[in-house]
Design a protein around this motif. Structure first.
Motif, PDB file in Angstrom:
ATOM      1  N   MET A   1       0.853  -1.172   0.000  1.00  0.00           N
ATOM      2  CA  MET A   1       0.000   0.000   0.000  1.00  0.00           C
ATOM      3  C   MET A   1       0.902   1.239   0.000  1.00  0.00           C
ATOM      4  O   MET A   1       1.954   1.253   0.615  1.00  0.00           O
ATOM      5  N   ILE A   2       0.457   2.272  -0.689  1.00  0.00           N
ATOM      6  CA  ILE A   2       1.241   3.506  -0.775  1.00  0.00           C
ATOM      7  C   ILE A   2       0.531   4.607   0.009  1.00  0.00           C
ATOM      8  O   ILE A   2      -0.695   4.768  -0.073  1.00  0.00           O
ATOM      9  N   PHE A   3       1.333   5.344   0.780  1.00  0.00           N
ATOM     10  CA  PHE A   3       0.816   6.433   1.604  1.00  0.00           C
ATOM     11  C   PHE A   3       1.516   7.734   1.251  1.00  0.00           C
ATOM     12  O   PHE A   3       2.703   7.747   0.918  1.00  0.00           O
ATOM     13  N   LYS A   4       0.782   8.825   1.335  1.00  0.00           N
ATOM     14  CA  LYS A   4       1.348  10.157   1.188  1.00  0.00           C
ATOM     15  C   LYS A   4       1.422  10.755   2.584  1.00  0.00           C
ATOM     16  O   LYS A   4       0.425  10.780   3.307  1.00  0.00           O
ATOM     17  N   VAL A   5       2.596  11.227   2.956  1.00  0.00           N
ATOM     18  CA  VAL A   5       2.838  11.758   4.294  1.00  0.00           C
ATOM     19  C   VAL A   5       3.068  13.264   4.196  1.00  0.00           C
ATOM     20  O   VAL A   5       3.953  13.716   3.464  1.00  0.00           O
ATOM     21  N   MET A  25       5.413   6.800   0.647  1.00  0.00           N
ATOM     22  CA  MET A  25       6.055   5.652   1.271  1.00  0.00           C
ATOM     23  C   MET A  25       5.207   4.409   1.091  1.00  0.00           C
ATOM     24  O   MET A  25       3.984   4.460   1.207  1.00  0.00           O
ATOM     25  N   GLU A  26       5.892   3.305   0.828  1.00  0.00           N
ATOM     26  CA  GLU A  26       5.224   2.018   0.738  1.00  0.00           C
ATOM     27  C   GLU A  26       5.306   1.342   2.094  1.00  0.00           C
ATOM     28  O   GLU A  26       6.389   1.230   2.677  1.00  0.00           O
ATOM     29  N   ALA A  27       4.159   0.922   2.612  1.00  0.00           N
ATOM     30  CA  ALA A  27       4.093   0.273   3.918  1.00  0.00           C
ATOM     31  C   ALA A  27       2.769  -0.476   4.034  1.00  0.00           C
ATOM     32  O   ALA A  27       1.890  -0.340   3.188  1.00  0.00           O
ATOM     33  N   GLU A  45       2.019  15.598  10.077  1.00  0.00           N
ATOM     34  CA  GLU A  45       0.694  16.198  10.187  1.00  0.00           C
ATOM     35  C   GLU A  45      -0.403  15.214   9.819  1.00  0.00           C
ATOM     36  O   GLU A  45      -1.432  15.151  10.480  1.00  0.00           O
ATOM     37  N   PHE A  46      -0.184  14.462   8.728  1.00  0.00           N
ATOM     38  CA  PHE A  46      -1.251  13.604   8.215  1.00  0.00           C
ATOM     39  C   PHE A  46      -0.661  12.513   7.343  1.00  0.00           C
ATOM     40  O   PHE A  46       0.284  12.761   6.589  1.00  0.00           O
ATOM     41  N   VAL A  47      -1.199  11.312   7.425  1.00  0.00           N
ATOM     42  CA  VAL A  47      -0.794  10.194   6.574  1.00  0.00           C
ATOM     43  C   VAL A  47      -2.041   9.740   5.830  1.00  0.00           C
ATOM     44  O   VAL A  47      -3.047   9.391   6.441  1.00  0.00           O
ATOM     45  N   GLN A  48      -1.958   9.756   4.501  1.00  0.00           N
ATOM     46  CA  GLN A  48      -3.118   9.463   3.658  1.00  0.00           C
ATOM     47  C   GLN A  48      -2.820   8.289   2.732  1.00  0.00           C
ATOM     48  O   GLN A  48      -1.795   8.268   2.051  1.00  0.00           O
ATOM     49  N   GLU A  62       6.349  15.220 -11.130  1.00  0.00           N
ATOM     50  CA  GLU A  62       7.803  15.024 -11.175  1.00  0.00           C
ATOM     51  C   GLU A  62       8.402  14.869  -9.772  1.00  0.00           C
ATOM     52  O   GLU A  62       9.516  14.395  -9.621  1.00  0.00           O
ATOM     53  N   ASP A  63       7.642  15.242  -8.749  1.00  0.00           N
ATOM     54  CA  ASP A  63       8.104  15.109  -7.369  1.00  0.00           C
ATOM     55  C   ASP A  63       7.820  13.733  -6.776  1.00  0.00           C
ATOM     56  O   ASP A  63       8.199  13.460  -5.642  1.00  0.00           O
ATOM     57  N   PHE A  64       7.143  12.864  -7.524  1.00  0.00           N
ATOM     58  CA  PHE A  64       6.785  11.549  -7.005  1.00  0.00           C
ATOM     59  C   PHE A  64       8.030  10.667  -6.930  1.00  0.00           C
ATOM     60  O   PHE A  64       8.662  10.366  -7.929  1.00  0.00           O
ATOM     61  N   GLU A  65       8.375  10.307  -5.702  1.00  0.00           N
ATOM     62  CA  GLU A  65       9.486   9.375  -5.452  1.00  0.00           C
ATOM     63  C   GLU A  65       9.064   8.491  -4.297  1.00  0.00           C
ATOM     64  O   GLU A  65       8.824   8.964  -3.198  1.00  0.00           O
ATOM     65  N   LEU A  66       8.986   7.204  -4.560  1.00  0.00           N
ATOM     66  CA  LEU A  66       8.489   6.244  -3.577  1.00  0.00           C
ATOM     67  C   LEU A  66       9.610   5.760  -2.675  1.00  0.00           C
ATOM     68  O   LEU A  66      10.627   5.274  -3.151  1.00  0.00           O
ATOM     69  N   GLU A  67       9.422   5.920  -1.367  1.00  0.00           N
ATOM     70  CA  GLU A  67      10.373   5.403  -0.380  1.00  0.00           C
ATOM     71  C   GLU A  67       9.873   4.050   0.105  1.00  0.00           C
ATOM     72  O   GLU A  67       8.703   3.888   0.403  1.00  0.00           O
ATOM     73  N   THR A  68      10.781   3.087   0.186  1.00  0.00           N
ATOM     74  CA  THR A  68      10.381   1.740   0.593  1.00  0.00           C
ATOM     75  C   THR A  68      11.015   1.301   1.897  1.00  0.00           C
ATOM     76  O   THR A  68      10.680   0.254   2.431  1.00  0.00           O
ATOM     77  N   ARG A  69      11.909   2.062   2.451  1.00  0.00           N
ATOM     78  CA  ARG A  69      12.605   1.621   3.661  1.00  0.00           C
ATOM     79  C   ARG A  69      11.752   1.676   4.875  1.00  0.00           C
ATOM     80  O   ARG A  69      10.788   2.268   5.053  1.00  0.00           O
TER      81      ARG A  69
END
Length: 69
Positions: A1-5, A25-27, A45-48, A62-69
């Motif tokens: 699942m992908i979240f926007k923080v 972030m993927e989590a 502030e918020f995780v969506q 262009e700012d989309f970069e997925l963090e997986t750690r």
């Protein structure tokens, strides 16, 4: 699942909308996202959750970069 923080970089300052940043972030859950970011001292502030057409829209940025750690 992908979240926007949505977060502020400085935990000691009062949150200001103009200084809000975001990352992707993927989590497995919101709690997992917060646990992965705990060492960064961000003021979160918020995780969506981002899915479907909303995810497709965010990936076009262009700012989309997925963090997986």
């Amino acid at each position: 699942m992908i979240f926007k923080v949505f977060y502020q970089e400085n935990l000691q300052e009062v949150p200001v909308r103009e200084a809000t940043k975001s990352l992707y972030m993927e989590a497995d859950s919101v709690q997992a996202v917060r646990a992965k970011l705990a060492d960064r001292n961000y003021n979160i502030e918020f995780v969506q959750s981002v899915t479907g057409s909303h995810l497709e829209y965010e990936q076009q940025s262009e700012d989309f970069e997925l963090e997986t750690r």
